[in-house]
Design an enzyme around this catalytic site. Structure first.
Site, mmCIF file in Angstrom:
data_model
loop_
_atom_site.group_PDB
_atom_site.id
_atom_site.type_symbol
_atom_site.label_atom_id
_atom_site.label_comp_id
_atom_site.label_asym_id
_atom_site.label_seq_id
_atom_site.Cartn_x
_atom_site.Cartn_y
_atom_site.Cartn_z
ATOM 1 C CE LYS A 54 -3.964 -2.158 2.220
ATOM 2 N NZ LYS A 54 -4.577 -2.611 3.472
ATOM 3 C CD GLN A 98 -3.757 -4.202 6.707
ATOM 4 O OE1 GLN A 98 -3.556 -3.274 5.933
ATOM 5 N NE2 GLN A 98 -4.455 -5.271 6.360
ATOM 6 C CG ASP A 121 -10.094 -0.069 4.900
ATOM 7 O OD1 ASP A 121 -9.931 -0.382 3.705
ATOM 8 O OD2 ASP A 121 -9.417 -0.537 5.830
#
Ligand code: NAD
Length: 297
Positions: A54, A98, A121
């Site tokens: 990422k 994460q 997200d």
């Protein structure tokens, strides 16, 4: 094999190219550099790999990348304090924590402490509600990637019968909302669905997000249907070693389907591309600019 193979790797590269173009324009025209902060707690090897790639791709499209690696025993208070700092940082437009988090941390509490406008997200409860009511939101990256590939392949999805297998909060449910938003007739199937084969046979679009290797055989697929395989499963090879497979049996499904995404090289690469797209979208919205066309739901 008759199906068109939907090349997620190539499509993701195209999306990243579009993101890079928008980033350049934001810098040149407005003096703004979109910034993405990724927070990793602990040392889960798979998460470390995701975070690394990422970060690399964020920099490649010209954005600012910030990584916060915290010890596995980090307290909830310290993690929440970091998120608050990132919420308040005008140079950070996207924040990603994460998952999974270590057991002592409350995942819902942590996710819901992110500023919804920076929740790239799309897991914050406000974004879930906005998506469910058809309003502008941050959309979870994997289902957004699936939607982009479907739109690219079909143009309009209006009136199509779609079956989503799996009802998770990160894939199945938001996928169903997005398909509904594009006027599909949507069925969500799951572990308690009766006669899954019959349900899947009705579908013009099948999205499989289960986590069971090669669970969907070709004789469940309506001839000509489009199959989007979200699953990522590692299985043993007969000759030794392992390989990645999806939730559908690729060979038999590709023989019947009109189009299909491979694993690897299908949905997977689109997920990070959509994370970058969401960061640009968040940056534009934060600065009162229109969200880039084609990169949002
Ligand atoms: P999850 O475990 O949270 O949800 C799985 C869903 O499958 C559940 O809703 C369950 O009801 C359903 N299910 C389980 N057994 C079933 C059965 N026999 N028949 C029908 N439905 C059944 O999983 P998830 O997080 O949604 O992920 C699903 C898969 O997608 C996994 O393989 C995961 O690795 C993969 N994934 C890939 C990406 C990507 O970027 N490509 C992103 C997220 C998840």
């Amino acid at each position: 094999m008759s199906a068109t193979v939907i090349d997620g790797k190539a499509f993701a590269a195209k999306v990243r190219g579009q993101v890079a173009t928008h980033v350049t324009a934001l810098k040149q025209d407005h003096g703004i550099t979109p910034g993405l902060a990724v927070v990793l707690v602990g040392e889960d090897p798979a998460s470390q790999v995701y975070v690394r790639s990422k970060g690399k791709m964020t920099v490649e499209v010209g954005m600012k990348s910030v990584e916060h690696k915290l010890d596995a025993d980090t307290s909830e208070a310290d993690l929440l304090a970091l998120i608050q700092k990132l919420n308040d940082d005008a140079e950070i437009h996207g924040i990603l924590v994460q998952l999974p988090l270590p057991d002592h941390l409350d995942e819902d509490l942590v996710i819901n402490s992110i500023d919804p406008a920076k929740d790239v997200d799309g897991f914050h409860i406000s974004n879930v509600g906005l998506l469910g009511t058809g309003q502008d939101s941050m959309v979870p990256c994997t289902p957004l990637g699936c939607l982009m590939m479907l739109r690219d392949h079909h143009g309009s999805l209006s009136g199509m019968d779609a079956v989503v297998i799996g009802r998770s909060n990160i894939v199945g449910k938001p996928m169903a909302q997005l398909l509904l938003g594009d006027s599909c007739t949507v069925t969500i199937a799951h572990s308690r669905t009766k006669d899954l084969a019959e349900v899947v046979r009705r579908a013009d679009i099948v999205v499989a997000a289960v986590g069971r290797p090669q669970m969907v055989p070709g004789d469940w697929i309506k001839p000509g249907a489009t199959v989007i395989d979200v699953g990522i499963n590692r299985i043993d090879k007969p000759e030794g070693g392992t390989r990645l497979v999806g939730d559908v049996d690729y060979e038999s499904c590709a023989a019947v389907a009109g189009a299909i995404t491979p694993v690897p090289g299908g949905v997977g690469p689109m997920t990070i591309a959509c994370l970058l797209a969401n960061t640009v979208t968040a940056c534009c919205r934060a600065n009162g600019l229109p969200a880039p066309e084609g990169l949002t739901a």
